[in-house]
Motif scaffolding. Structure first.
Motif, short mmCIF file in Angstrom:
data_model
loop_
_atom_site.label_atom_id
_atom_site.label_comp_id
_atom_site.label_asym_id
_atom_site.label_seq_id
_atom_site.Cartn_x
_atom_site.Cartn_y
_atom_site.Cartn_z
N VAL A 147 -18.45 -100.91 -125.97
CA VAL A 147 -18.66 -100.52 -127.36
C VAL A 147 -17.38 -100.78 -128.14
O VAL A 147 -16.30 -100.94 -127.55
CB VAL A 147 -19.06 -99.03 -127.51
CG1 VAL A 147 -20.42 -98.77 -126.91
CG2 VAL A 147 -18.02 -98.12 -126.88
N SER A 148 -17.49 -100.81 -129.45
CA SER A 148 -16.30 -100.88 -130.29
C SER A 148 -16.46 -99.93 -131.46
O SER A 148 -17.58 -99.60 -131.86
CB SER A 148 -16.03 -102.31 -130.78
OG SER A 148 -17.14 -102.84 -131.47
N ILE A 149 -15.34 -99.47 -131.96
CA ILE A 149 -15.31 -98.54 -133.09
C ILE A 149 -14.59 -99.25 -134.24
O ILE A 149 -13.54 -99.85 -134.05
CB ILE A 149 -14.57 -97.25 -132.72
CG1 ILE A 149 -15.24 -96.59 -131.51
CG2 ILE A 149 -14.53 -96.28 -133.90
CD1 ILE A 149 -14.44 -95.43 -130.92
N ALA A 150 -15.20 -99.17 -135.43
CA ALA A 150 -14.63 -99.83 -136.61
C ALA A 150 -14.19 -98.78 -137.63
O ALA A 150 -14.95 -98.41 -138.53
CB ALA A 150 -15.64 -100.78 -137.23
N SER A 163 -9.45 -111.27 -136.39
CA SER A 163 -9.25 -110.64 -135.08
C SER A 163 -10.20 -109.47 -134.88
O SER A 163 -10.78 -109.30 -133.80
CB SER A 163 -7.80 -110.19 -134.90
OG SER A 163 -7.46 -109.16 -135.81
N LYS A 164 -10.40 -108.66 -135.92
CA LYS A 164 -11.28 -107.50 -135.79
C LYS A 164 -12.75 -107.90 -135.82
O LYS A 164 -13.60 -107.24 -135.19
CB LYS A 164 -10.96 -106.49 -136.89
CG LYS A 164 -9.57 -105.87 -136.78
CD LYS A 164 -9.36 -105.18 -135.44
CE LYS A 164 -8.02 -104.48 -135.35
NZ LYS A 164 -7.84 -103.76 -134.07
N ASN A 207 -4.13 -108.35 -131.47
CA ASN A 207 -5.43 -107.75 -131.77
C ASN A 207 -6.59 -108.34 -130.99
O ASN A 207 -7.63 -107.70 -130.85
CB ASN A 207 -5.74 -107.88 -133.26
CG ASN A 207 -4.81 -107.04 -134.12
OD1 ASN A 207 -3.92 -106.36 -133.61
ND2 ASN A 207 -5.01 -107.09 -135.42
N LEU A 208 -6.44 -109.57 -130.51
CA LEU A 208 -7.54 -110.21 -129.80
C LEU A 208 -7.14 -110.67 -128.39
O LEU A 208 -7.73 -110.23 -127.41
CB LEU A 208 -8.08 -111.40 -130.61
CG LEU A 208 -9.23 -112.18 -129.96
CD1 LEU A 208 -10.41 -111.27 -129.65
CD2 LEU A 208 -9.66 -113.34 -130.85
N SER A 225 -13.11 -101.80 -140.37
CA SER A 225 -13.97 -102.08 -141.52
C SER A 225 -13.74 -103.49 -142.04
O SER A 225 -14.61 -104.09 -142.65
CB SER A 225 -13.72 -101.06 -142.64
OG SER A 225 -12.37 -101.12 -143.07
N ALA A 226 -12.56 -104.05 -141.75
CA ALA A 226 -12.26 -105.42 -142.17
C ALA A 226 -13.17 -106.43 -141.48
O ALA A 226 -13.33 -107.56 -141.97
CB ALA A 226 -10.80 -105.76 -141.87
N ALA A 227 -13.80 -106.05 -140.38
CA ALA A 227 -14.74 -106.93 -139.71
C ALA A 227 -16.03 -107.07 -140.52
O ALA A 227 -16.79 -108.02 -140.33
CB ALA A 227 -15.07 -106.39 -138.32
#
Length: 262
Positions: A193-196, A170-171, A119-120, A155-157
């Motif tokens: 960009v990132s998408i959650a 990781s998120k 994940n990272l 969403s866990a971020a």
């Protein structure tokens, strides 16, 4: 940035949200380099979609494997003359577990490494290896854009639940990385960009028990359903096309906020 006649490098592209993204970008004229461990699925997708797709069997935790996939993609680009438009590291896993269990035993480090390495570490590795082939492409008018990095947070971020230590870490790292990458790459005309996503239909959530699935559905606001791959792919497409989206982690969750307990 236009999608047509650009190459999109997508890890985890043989299933789930990655595959939905492959299909959407391909439908809009993109050339797709699919990186995934599942060779059977990858080959089937290429057979289905045709010559604007290429599959590379890739283990994102193995730098040599990622390097070989990037080299193969670059060789393909020399044939097609379709430069990289975006890198989308969508390979991801979840392996739930608290740092200490009910028997007072610490979680095996290998279990944490498994999640973080995919994940990272795998995300950073793919991005760093693709960047030299993006920074040298011809910039597009009127803004001098060369490409975009689109990462997958969660969403866990924002509201990680019990047992998500490695996954949330990781998120959350992907979320934190987004602005740094945008600032680092601004001089090169490359956005980040990132998408959650929250609760989406995917291979990962398919492994949940019916009890957990029902509990999650109770906290959904609107729409009252899990997200679908098509919902995610549309957001990816918008991130590609809208040059003002940069340095932000976009929540894609229908206003859902995960509770501390299910």
């Amino acid at each position: 940035m236009y999608i047509k006649d650009r190459t999109f490098v997508i890890s985890g592209g043989a299933s789930g949200l990655g595959l939905a993204t492959v299909r959407d970008l391909h439908a809009h004229g993109g050339y797709i380099s699919i990186l995934d461990l599942n060779a059977e699925n990858g080959d089937a997708i290429v057979e289905e979609l045709g010559s604007r797709t290429k599959f590379f069997e890739t283990d994102v935790t193995d730098t040599d494997s990622v390097q070989a996939a990037v080299a193969g993609t670059v060789a393909w680009i020399k044939e097609t003359h379709k430069p990289i438009g975006a890198v989308i590291p969508a390979a991801g896993v979840g392996s739930p577990g608290k740092l200490i269990d009910r028997h007072n035993e610490p979680i095996p480090l290998a279990q944490l490494d498994f999640v973080i390495n995919i994940n990272l570490r795998g995300v950073l590795d793919l991005i760093r290896l693709c960047l030299p082939h993006m920074t040298t492409t011809e910039p597009t008018e009127p803004d001098g854009e060369r490409g975009v990095i689109i990462m997958v947070s969660s969403s866990a971020a924002f509201d990680g639940q019990p047992g998500q230590a490695a996954y949330a870490a990781s998120k959350g790292a992907i979320r934190s990385l987004t602005l740094v990458l945008a600032r680092d790459l601004a001089q090169n005309g490359i956005r980040a960009v990132s998408i959650a996503p929250s609760y989406f239909e995917s291979n990962m959530t398919a492994q949940m028990s019916e009890k957990v699935r029902k509990s999650l559905e109770k906290v959904l606001e609107f729409p009252k359903r899990p997200g679908k791959g098509e919902d995610f792919a549309k957001m990816v497409r918008h991130c590609v096309e809208n040059v003002m989206l940069n340095g932000e982690c976009i929540r894609l969750d229908g206003a859902t906020r995960m509770p501390s307990k299910l």
